[in-house]
Write an enzyme that holds these catalytic residues in place. Structure first.
Site, PDB file in Angstrom:
ATOM      1  N   ARG A 239      93.477 -73.696  -2.403  1.00 34.44           N
ATOM      2  CA  ARG A 239      93.803 -72.318  -2.813  1.00 34.44           C
ATOM      3  C   ARG A 239      93.015 -71.826  -4.021  1.00 34.44           C
ATOM      4  NH1 ARG A 239      94.936 -73.083   1.253  1.00 34.44           N
ATOM      5  NH2 ARG A 239      96.911 -73.097   2.327  1.00 34.44           N
TER       6      ARG A 239
ATOM      7  N   CYS B 100     103.446 -67.371   0.459  1.00 37.41           N
ATOM      8  CA  CYS B 100     103.972 -68.453  -0.388  1.00 37.41           C
ATOM      9  C   CYS B 100     103.748 -68.125  -1.856  1.00 37.41           C
ATOM     10  CB  CYS B 100     103.282 -69.779  -0.047  1.00 37.41           C
ATOM     11  SG  CYS B 100     103.862 -70.464   1.500  1.00 37.41           S
TER      12      CYS B 100
ATOM     13  N   GLU C  83     100.972 -69.808  -6.746  1.00 38.49           N
ATOM     14  CA  GLU C  83      99.861 -69.483  -5.853  1.00 38.49           C
ATOM     15  C   GLU C  83      99.579 -67.974  -5.952  1.00 38.49           C
ATOM     16  OE1 GLU C  83      99.958 -71.178  -1.910  1.00 38.49           O
ATOM     17  OE2 GLU C  83      98.923 -69.447  -1.062  1.00 38.49           O
TER      18      GLU C  83
HETATM   19  C1  FAD Z   1     102.518 -62.221   5.122  1.00 36.39           C
HETATM   20  C2  FAD Z   1     101.583 -63.073   4.281  1.00 36.39           C
HETATM   21  C3  FAD Z   1     101.175 -64.308   4.764  1.00 36.39           C
HETATM   22  C4  FAD Z   1     100.293 -65.099   4.010  1.00 36.39           C
HETATM   23  N1  FAD Z   1      99.915 -66.330   4.490  1.00 36.39           N
HETATM   24  C5  FAD Z   1      99.019 -67.053   3.808  1.00 36.39           C
HETATM   25  C6  FAD Z   1      98.576 -68.324   4.323  1.00 36.39           C
HETATM   26  O1  FAD Z   1      99.006 -68.774   5.362  1.00 36.39           O
HETATM   27  N2  FAD Z   1      97.635 -69.015   3.608  1.00 36.39           N
HETATM   28  C7  FAD Z   1      97.115 -68.530   2.444  1.00 36.39           C
HETATM   29  O2  FAD Z   1      96.228 -69.185   1.856  1.00 36.39           O
HETATM   30  N3  FAD Z   1      97.539 -67.351   1.916  1.00 36.39           N
HETATM   31  C8  FAD Z   1      98.465 -66.605   2.567  1.00 36.39           C
HETATM   32  N4  FAD Z   1      98.905 -65.410   2.044  1.00 36.39           N
HETATM   33  C9  FAD Z   1      98.380 -64.975   0.728  1.00 36.39           C
HETATM   34  C10 FAD Z   1      97.132 -64.091   0.793  1.00 36.39           C
HETATM   35  O3  FAD Z   1      97.013 -63.433   2.050  1.00 36.39           O
HETATM   36  C11 FAD Z   1      95.851 -64.870   0.520  1.00 36.39           C
HETATM   37  O4  FAD Z   1      95.871 -65.458  -0.771  1.00 36.39           O
HETATM   38  C12 FAD Z   1      94.596 -64.007   0.618  1.00 36.39           C
HETATM   39  O5  FAD Z   1      93.471 -64.832   0.463  1.00 36.39           O
HETATM   40  C13 FAD Z   1      94.511 -62.883  -0.414  1.00 36.39           C
HETATM   41  O6  FAD Z   1      93.439 -62.025  -0.031  1.00 36.39           O
HETATM   42  P1  FAD Z   1      93.428 -60.485  -0.428  1.00 36.39           P
HETATM   43  O7  FAD Z   1      92.192 -59.877   0.110  1.00 36.39           O
HETATM   44  O8  FAD Z   1      94.694 -59.834  -0.029  1.00 36.39           O
HETATM   45  O9  FAD Z   1      93.299 -60.590  -2.000  1.00 36.39           O
HETATM   46  P2  FAD Z   1      94.156 -59.842  -3.119  1.00 36.39           P
HETATM   47  O10 FAD Z   1      95.600 -60.194  -2.968  1.00 36.39           O
HETATM   48  O11 FAD Z   1      93.815 -58.408  -3.161  1.00 36.39           O
HETATM   49  O12 FAD Z   1      93.577 -60.563  -4.416  1.00 36.39           O
HETATM   50  C14 FAD Z   1      93.842 -61.937  -4.666  1.00 36.39           C
HETATM   51  C15 FAD Z   1      92.844 -62.406  -5.734  1.00 36.39           C
HETATM   52  O13 FAD Z   1      91.529 -62.359  -5.185  1.00 36.39           O
HETATM   53  C16 FAD Z   1      90.677 -61.515  -5.974  1.00 36.39           C
HETATM   54  N5  FAD Z   1      89.781 -60.828  -5.072  1.00 36.39           N
HETATM   55  C17 FAD Z   1      90.075 -59.984  -4.053  1.00 36.39           C
HETATM   56  N6  FAD Z   1      88.960 -59.569  -3.428  1.00 36.39           N
HETATM   57  C18 FAD Z   1      87.916 -60.168  -4.070  1.00 36.39           C
HETATM   58  C19 FAD Z   1      86.507 -60.147  -3.915  1.00 36.39           C
HETATM   59  N7  FAD Z   1      85.887 -59.433  -2.951  1.00 36.39           N
HETATM   60  N8  FAD Z   1      85.745 -60.872  -4.772  1.00 36.39           N
HETATM   61  C20 FAD Z   1      86.327 -61.626  -5.744  1.00 36.39           C
HETATM   62  N9  FAD Z   1      87.645 -61.675  -5.946  1.00 36.39           N
HETATM   63  C21 FAD Z   1      88.443 -60.972  -5.112  1.00 36.39           C
HETATM   64  C22 FAD Z   1      91.635 -60.570  -6.698  1.00 36.39           C
HETATM   65  O14 FAD Z   1      91.075 -60.042  -7.880  1.00 36.39           O
HETATM   66  C23 FAD Z   1      92.815 -61.493  -6.959  1.00 36.39           C
HETATM   67  O15 FAD Z   1      92.553 -62.297  -8.086  1.00 36.39           O
HETATM   68  C24 FAD Z   1      99.808 -64.618   2.756  1.00 36.39           C
HETATM   69  C25 FAD Z   1     100.235 -63.369   2.291  1.00 36.39           C
HETATM   70  C26 FAD Z   1     101.111 -62.598   3.040  1.00 36.39           C
HETATM   71  C27 FAD Z   1     101.557 -61.263   2.509  1.00 36.39           C
END
Ligand code: FAD
Length: 333
Positions: free
Chosen positions: A208, A257, A328
């Site tokens: 992660r 999570c 996380e």
């Molecule tokens: C219903 C649900 C299910 C999920 N299941 C999982 C799972 O099974 N496994 C898992 O690992 N996670 C899961 N997650 C958590 C989440 O989806 C992941 O952590 C995902 O990688 C976050 O991506 P995001 O684009 O939404 O980032 P954001 O939530 O927008 O940002 C998260 C972090 O990444 C940074 N960030 C975003 N975009 C960029 C970029 N282009 N460059 C650099 N930094 C950036 C942000 O600044 C922040 O620090 C889940 C979430 C939900 C709501």
């Protein structure tokens, strides 16, 4: 409750004038060597609650969507020069955002990095280049259409490619590091860099975490995928979604999570469940009855409700098992 009207009225007073000038009057940016046209879509006073899956958060003074790569690079360089902080927002699916005003620019890649293109192809392997602003759902649809296997584990993870790479998102079915060949990053200090995975490489993802510094921009990634039949790929995605729907509160506002698993054979959810905390609630935030490592917003939950609940979970798990849980979910406080 915050008086958002008053906050909106004060918005222009709170924002950095230099940044506003760059984004509006300063659309043409003159440097010593050249003059370039930089283009943005800017929203003043955007609701962060509407941009996060938790549906919690205050107001982004400046929500900035560069319209192309040059404009993104130019803006990052400008912010670096004037020493201004910034934040990146992907799908907002791993964020818990405070109910306050954020004066620093919040940058989204959804307009400037929304491409998927084939880079190379052999009999069984295809390398695609995917923009950081591409939603995982769009990527999965593309993979099913083209018969490309490897991304199925992303089913039900509502991220952008950039956020998924940054967090090294994944499940027991796979993680981003299994499919990423290289990542193009706009580094805070060094500008555009290509990070490669493999021997002698400079991209070292962990559980992660991609190891990429906060504030560095994941602009795109090359993914190495295998050819397979669309039916098989669709079938795998469907069975993953079926499992998720049975075991997770899909559809409720959350960030997935909340805590990392202390180890692969010690899931955080199991520890929280053994503390008898399923269904425990503070304000509008509740520990899911379906999955103890998920906190759901039952309606009107505040940042403080969730943070207080998280602190309580950590205390109880430590008291009972002497295990320190690590967040996380990322908090913008
Ligand atoms: C219903 C649900 C299910 C999920 N299941 C999982 C799972 O099974 N496994 C898992 O690992 N996670 C899961 N997650 C958590 C989440 O989806 C992941 O952590 C995902 O990688 C976050 O991506 P995001 O684009 O939404 O980032 P954001 O939530 O927008 O940002 C998260 C972090 O990444 C940074 N960030 C975003 N975009 C960029 C970029 N282009 N460059 C650099 N930094 C950036 C942000 O600044 C922040 O620090 C889940 C979430 C939900 C709501």
């Amino acid at each position: 409750m915050a008086d958002w009207r008053e906050i909106f009225e004060n918005t222009s007073r709170l924002l950095n004038k230099e940044i506003l000038k760059f984004l509006t009057g300063g659309m043409v940016r003159a440097t010593r060597r050249s003059t370039e046209l930089v283009r943005f879509s800017v929203t003043v006073g955007a609701s962060l609650a509407q941009m996060t899956t938790f549906r919690i958060g205050g107001v982004a003074g400046l929500f900035v969507e560069p319209l192309d790569q040059k404009s993104l690079e130019s803006f990052i360089q400008f912010l670096r020069e004037i020493g201004s902080p910034w934040r990146l927002l992907g799908g907002g699916s791993n964020l818990l955002v405070a109910n306050r005003f954020f004066p620093e620019p919040i940058i989204s890649l959804r307009r400037c990095a929304s491409f998927i293109e084939v880079m190379s192809e052999t009999d069984d392997v295809v390398v695609i280049r995917v923009g950081g602003g591409v939603k995982t759902r769009t990527l999965l649809n593309y993979c099913v259409r083209r018969g490309l296997s490897g991304c199925e584990f992303l089913a039900g993870i509502p991220a952008t490619l950039g956020g998924a790479v940054f967090m090294n998102a994944g499940t027991s079915d796979g993680t981003m590091q299994d499919i990423v060949d290289s990542v193009t990053v706009i580094d805070r200090d060094k500008g555009m860099l290509k990070l490669r995975q493999g021997q002698g490489a400079d991209f070292h993802p962990l559980y992660r975490s991609s190891g990429i510094a906060n504030g560095s921009v994941v602009y795109d990634a090359r993914l190495k995928l295998r050819k397979n039949s669309p039916e098989k790929i669709r079938g795998k995605i469907c069975s993953i979604m079926k499992r998720r729907l049975a075991t997770q509160p899909i559809g409720m506002p959350s960030a997935g999570c909340v805590f990392k698993n202390p180890s692969s054979d010690l899931p955080a959810g199991l520890l929280i469940d053994h503390c008898g905390l399923k269904g425990f609630r503070i304000g509008g935030a509740e520990i899911s009855r379906k999955h103890a490592n998920w906190i759901i917003n039952t309606g009107g939950a505040s940042y403080n409700d969730v943070v207080t609940l998280m602190a309580l979970i950590k205390d109880r798990v430590y008291e009972q098992f002497t295990v320190k849980l690590e967040e996380e979910v990322q908090c913008w406080d």
